[in-house]
Design an enzyme around this catalytic site. Structure first.
Site, PDB file in Angstrom:
ATOM      1  N   TYR A 134       0.849  -1.185   0.000  1.00 36.34           N
ATOM      2  CA  TYR A 134       0.000   0.000   0.000  1.00 36.34           C
ATOM      3  C   TYR A 134       0.889   1.240   0.000  1.00 36.34           C
ATOM      4  O   TYR A 134       1.681   1.436   0.934  1.00 36.34           O
ATOM      5  CB  TYR A 134      -0.922   0.007   1.223  1.00 36.34           C
ATOM      6  CG  TYR A 134      -1.696   1.289   1.372  1.00 36.34           C
ATOM      7  CD1 TYR A 134      -2.605   1.689   0.404  1.00 36.34           C
ATOM      8  CD2 TYR A 134      -1.504   2.103   2.476  1.00 36.34           C
ATOM      9  CE1 TYR A 134      -3.305   2.877   0.536  1.00 36.34           C
ATOM     10  CE2 TYR A 134      -2.216   3.297   2.622  1.00 36.34           C
ATOM     11  CZ  TYR A 134      -3.107   3.673   1.643  1.00 36.34           C
ATOM     12  OH  TYR A 134      -3.806   4.842   1.764  1.00 36.34           O
TER      13      TYR A 134
ATOM     14  N   HIS B  98      -4.720   5.040  -2.493  1.00 37.05           N
ATOM     15  CA  HIS B  98      -5.906   5.886  -2.572  1.00 37.05           C
ATOM     16  C   HIS B  98      -5.487   7.162  -3.291  1.00 37.05           C
ATOM     17  O   HIS B  98      -4.435   7.723  -2.983  1.00 37.05           O
ATOM     18  CB  HIS B  98      -6.417   6.251  -1.180  1.00 37.05           C
ATOM     19  CG  HIS B  98      -6.977   5.092  -0.436  1.00 37.05           C
ATOM     20  ND1 HIS B  98      -6.191   4.266   0.340  1.00 37.05           N
ATOM     21  CD2 HIS B  98      -8.237   4.612  -0.356  1.00 37.05           C
ATOM     22  CE1 HIS B  98      -6.962   3.326   0.875  1.00 37.05           C
ATOM     23  NE2 HIS B  98      -8.204   3.517   0.467  1.00 37.05           N
TER      24      HIS B  98
END
Length: 179
Positions: A74, A113
């Site tokens: 991530y 994101h």
């Protein structure tokens, strides 16, 4: 053809944590707590500062997560200072991270994101093999609009199947765009 300038890379550590903070604060629309910055020091394998002529001009940080029984990376932060953009430094930082992650065969994907209004970022990530995989409504609390995409890169696309961007995600995105 003119050759692009090259970055050198260094780990983020206690001595250069302030440089990392400045890069993060100048390049991202999100404010992080002091605790976040200290936590970054525990992700040394997948975090780097990019230096040009001994000046820290960019940074990338990632952590490894277990998602549905599979390892994924991530990307938590990624930015290059404005004055140093358009020299290929973002690509070099991303490639450095990808190379570090690929040394761990069990990690199959990288995701992040990304704010829906970041069109330049979206183009950058698509150019580097990331795909829109999810639309998250009201993800951010201090940015308008507060929505984001999850972008995912399959490290081994010949082996791992595509991750679908569902019709439900597309409908949510369309609905918000019309408001």
């Amino acid at each position: 053809m003119e050759q692009k300038p090259k970055l050198t890379f260094g780990d983020i550590n206690f001595k250069n944590l302030e440089q990392f903070k400045v890069i993060t604060q100048k390049t991202l629309p999100v404010t992080y707590s002091e605790n976040f910055y200290y936590k970054i020091l525990t992700y040394t394998d997948f975090s780097a500062l990019g230096y040009y002529n001994d000046i820290a001009v960019g940074a990338i940080t990632a952590r490894i997560e277990d998602k549905d029984g599979k390892k994924t990376a991530y990307i938590m932060t990624f930015g290059v200072l404005d004055a140093y953009r358009r020299f290929g430094f973002g690509t070099q930082l991303l490639n450095e991270l990808i190379n570090r992650i690929r040394s761990h065969q069990e990690i199959r994907t990288i995701y992040l994101h990304m704010w829906v209004s970041n069109e330049i970022g979206f183009q950058f990530y698509c150019k580097h093999g990331f795909e829109k995989t999810t639309y998250k409504k009201n993800y951010y609390t201090d940015i308008d609009p507060p929505h984001c995409y999850i972008l995912t890169k399959r490290l081994y696309p010949d082996v791992d199947p595509p991750i679908p961007y569902t019709e439900e995600d597309a409908e949510k995105e369309q609905e918000i765009a019309q408001q």
